[in-house]
Design a protein around this motif. Structure first.
Motif, mmCIF file in Angstrom:
data_model
loop_
_atom_site.group_PDB
_atom_site.id
_atom_site.type_symbol
_atom_site.label_atom_id
_atom_site.label_comp_id
_atom_site.label_asym_id
_atom_site.label_seq_id
_atom_site.Cartn_x
_atom_site.Cartn_y
_atom_site.Cartn_z
ATOM 1 N N VAL A 163 81.052 61.506 54.141
ATOM 2 C CA VAL A 163 80.259 62.391 54.771
ATOM 3 C C VAL A 163 80.705 62.451 56.433
ATOM 4 O O VAL A 163 80.635 63.600 56.761
ATOM 5 C CB VAL A 163 78.544 62.055 54.529
ATOM 6 N N TYR A 164 80.664 61.241 57.149
ATOM 7 C CA TYR A 164 80.992 61.247 58.536
ATOM 8 C C TYR A 164 82.469 61.970 58.747
ATOM 9 O O TYR A 164 82.444 62.793 59.832
ATOM 10 C CB TYR A 164 81.127 59.842 59.076
ATOM 11 N N MET A 165 83.485 61.736 57.824
ATOM 12 C CA MET A 165 84.660 62.298 57.960
ATOM 13 C C MET A 165 84.659 63.960 57.965
ATOM 14 O O MET A 165 85.199 64.697 58.642
ATOM 15 C CB MET A 165 85.587 61.791 56.918
ATOM 16 N N PHE A 166 83.962 64.368 56.802
ATOM 17 C CA PHE A 166 83.657 65.577 56.691
ATOM 18 C C PHE A 166 82.863 66.384 57.963
ATOM 19 O O PHE A 166 83.386 67.645 58.051
ATOM 20 C CB PHE A 166 83.050 66.130 55.386
ATOM 21 N N CYS A 167 81.806 65.756 58.162
ATOM 22 C CA CYS A 167 81.240 66.267 59.371
ATOM 23 C C CYS A 167 82.265 66.260 60.624
ATOM 24 O O CYS A 167 82.290 67.166 61.449
ATOM 25 C CB CYS A 167 80.155 65.463 59.915
ATOM 26 N N LEU A 168 83.051 65.294 60.671
ATOM 27 C CA LEU A 168 83.839 65.163 61.958
ATOM 28 C C LEU A 168 85.135 66.218 61.969
ATOM 29 O O LEU A 168 85.417 66.856 62.892
ATOM 30 C CB LEU A 168 84.664 63.793 61.946
ATOM 31 N N ALA A 169 85.392 66.552 60.652
ATOM 32 C CA ALA A 169 86.411 67.837 60.546
ATOM 33 C C ALA A 169 85.903 69.091 60.506
ATOM 34 O O ALA A 169 86.472 70.175 61.233
ATOM 35 C CB ALA A 169 87.323 67.424 59.303
ATOM 36 N N GLY A 170 84.754 69.261 59.819
ATOM 37 C CA GLY A 170 84.215 70.566 59.674
ATOM 38 C C GLY A 170 83.554 71.149 61.107
ATOM 39 O O GLY A 170 83.755 72.385 61.317
ATOM 40 N N ILE A 171 82.680 70.401 61.416
ATOM 41 C CA ILE A 171 81.801 70.650 62.591
ATOM 42 C C ILE A 171 82.408 70.245 63.969
ATOM 43 O O ILE A 171 82.675 70.965 64.684
ATOM 44 C CB ILE A 171 80.573 70.045 62.337
ATOM 45 N N ASN A 172 82.474 69.091 64.240
ATOM 46 C CA ASN A 172 83.360 68.433 65.498
ATOM 47 C C ASN A 172 84.569 68.781 65.783
ATOM 48 O O ASN A 172 85.020 68.744 66.903
ATOM 49 C CB ASN A 172 83.102 66.839 65.557
ATOM 50 N N THR A 173 85.185 69.297 64.747
ATOM 51 C CA THR A 173 86.549 69.867 65.095
ATOM 52 C C THR A 173 86.836 71.313 64.746
ATOM 53 O O THR A 173 86.938 71.940 65.743
ATOM 54 C CB THR A 173 87.502 69.089 63.960
#
Length: 297
Positions: free
Chosen positions: A225-235
Motif C-alpha cells: 500500500v505504501y509502495m502504491f501511494c509512493l508511486a501513484g500520489i507522491n510521484t
C-alpha cells in the motif's frame, strides 16, 4: 436594486502557493514511506517499482502525449525523465535505507541552490549578488547536514548524505531543462511520456529482483500500500502538479517547495520516533536562509 456580489477570481499567486504547500506535504511524507518500504524491499526494488508503477498510473495519457509532443522535444523529455525521476528514485531509495527520513528530506532543500548554479553555468541564467551569498550559506548548511549522523552526532564520513545531494543536483538539471526546452508542453503529457520512457527501463530491472514474489506475499500488504501511494500520489500525481507549477512560475519559485519539505519530513520523523539533533536544526536553518536569499526578488 441591491448590488449582486460577485466572487473575486482566485489569483494565480494564491494558486501557486497552494500548489507549493500541497507538494511540500506530499513529498515530505515520501521519505517516511521510503524508510518503511526498504525494511523489506531492497533500494533497487523500491526505485524500479516506484518508476514503473508511476508509469502505469500515467499510461492512459502517454499515447496522446506522444501524438502532441513535437518529435524534436522527445529527447529532452527522455532526459528529464532520466534526471528528474529514474536515477533519483534509486538514489533516494538507497539514501532512505541508510538515513533518517527527516535528514533525507532536509537535504532535499539544496535543490534551489543547484537550480541556480546549474542555470548560471549551463542555461545562461543570471545570479545576483545576494543570491551568491545565499548559495554560500546554503552550501554551509548543507555541509552541516552532510556531517550530521542519525545518532545526533557529527559524522565526518557520511557518503549517503552526499549521495542525497547528488540527487538534488539532478533535480537542478531537470528543472532547468523543463523551464528552457519544455515550457510549452502540457504538464500531463510531459510527465506521462517521460514515465513511459523511464518506466520501460525500470520494468527491465524488476525481473532480476525478488520484487514480484515480495509483492504477492500477504505479510507485505501494508508495505505494498505504501509502495502504491509512493508511486501513484507522491510521484506521478505530484510531478504532474509540479510540472504545471514550473511552467506557470519560475524554476527557482517551483523548486522552493524544498522550503517546506524539510519541515514536513522532520515532523513526520518525530512522530515516527526519529532523533532530530541540534546539528540537524542548525544545518536546516542555515540552508533555508540561503534558499530564501536565492529566491529573494
Amino acid at each position: 436594486m441591491p448590488k449582486i456580489k460577485t466572487k473575486k477570481p482566485v489569483s494565480q499567486e494564491f494558486i501557486a502557493w497552494a500548489i507549493l504547500l500541497f507538494l511540500s506535504v506530499i513529498w515530505g511524507l515520501s521519505f517516511l514511506f521510503i524508510k518503511k518500504i526498504v525494511v523489506e524491499f531492497t533500494p533497487i526494488e523500491v526505485g524500479a517499482a516506484r518508476v514503473f508503477l508511476a508509469g502505469v498510473f500515467l499510461l492512459p495519457w502517454a499515447y496522446r502525449g506522444l501524438k502532441n509532443i513535437p518529435r524534436e522535444k522527445l529527447t529532452w523529455v527522455g532526459l528529464s525523465g532520466l534526471l528528474g525521476n529514474f536515477i533519483p528514485a534509486f538514489v533516494y531509495a538507497k539514501v532512505g535505507s541508510q538515513l533518517n527520513s527527516s535528514l533525507a528530506g532536509t537535504l532535499n532543500s539544496t535543490t534551489p541552490i543547484f537550480v541556480m548554479i546549474i542555470g548560471a553555468l549551463f542555461f545562461a541564467a543570471s545570479i545576483k549578488r545576494f543570491q551568491v551569498i545565499g548559495i554560500l550559506l546554503g552550501f554551509a548548511g548543507s555541509l552541516l547536514l552532510v556531517l550530521s549522523g542519525n545518532d545526533g552526532k557529527l559524522n565526518f564520513a557520511n557518503p549517503y548524505a552526499i549521495l542525497a545531494m547528488a540527487g538534488t543536483m539532478m533535480y537542478g538539471f531537470n528543472v532547468n531543462i523543463i523551464s528552457k526546452y519544455l515550457k510549452n508542453v502540457k504538464p500531463l503529457y510531459l510527465t506521462s511520456v517521460a514515465f513511459l520512457i523511464v518506466g520501460l527501463m525500470a520494468f527491465c530491472v524488476l525481473p532480476f529482483t525478488d520484487f514480484f514474489s515480495k509483492l504477492i506475499d500477504p505479510a507485505n500488504r501494508k508495505l505494498v500500500v505504501y509502495m502504491f501511494c509512493l508511486a501513484g500520489i507522491n510521484t506521478s500525481l505530484a510531478l504532474v502538479v509540479f510540472n504545471y507549477l514550473l511552467q506557470k512560475t519560475t524554476p527557482v519559485f517551483a523548486s522552493s517547495v524544498t522550503y517546506l519539505i524539510p519541515i514536513v519530513a522532520v515532523i513526520a520523523g518525530l512522530f515516527d520516533g526519529e532523533l532530530v539533533s541540534v546539528w540537524h536544526y542548525a544545518g536546516m536553518g542555515i540552508t533555508l536562509i540561503g534558499v530564501y536569499l536565492i529566491n529573494r526578488k
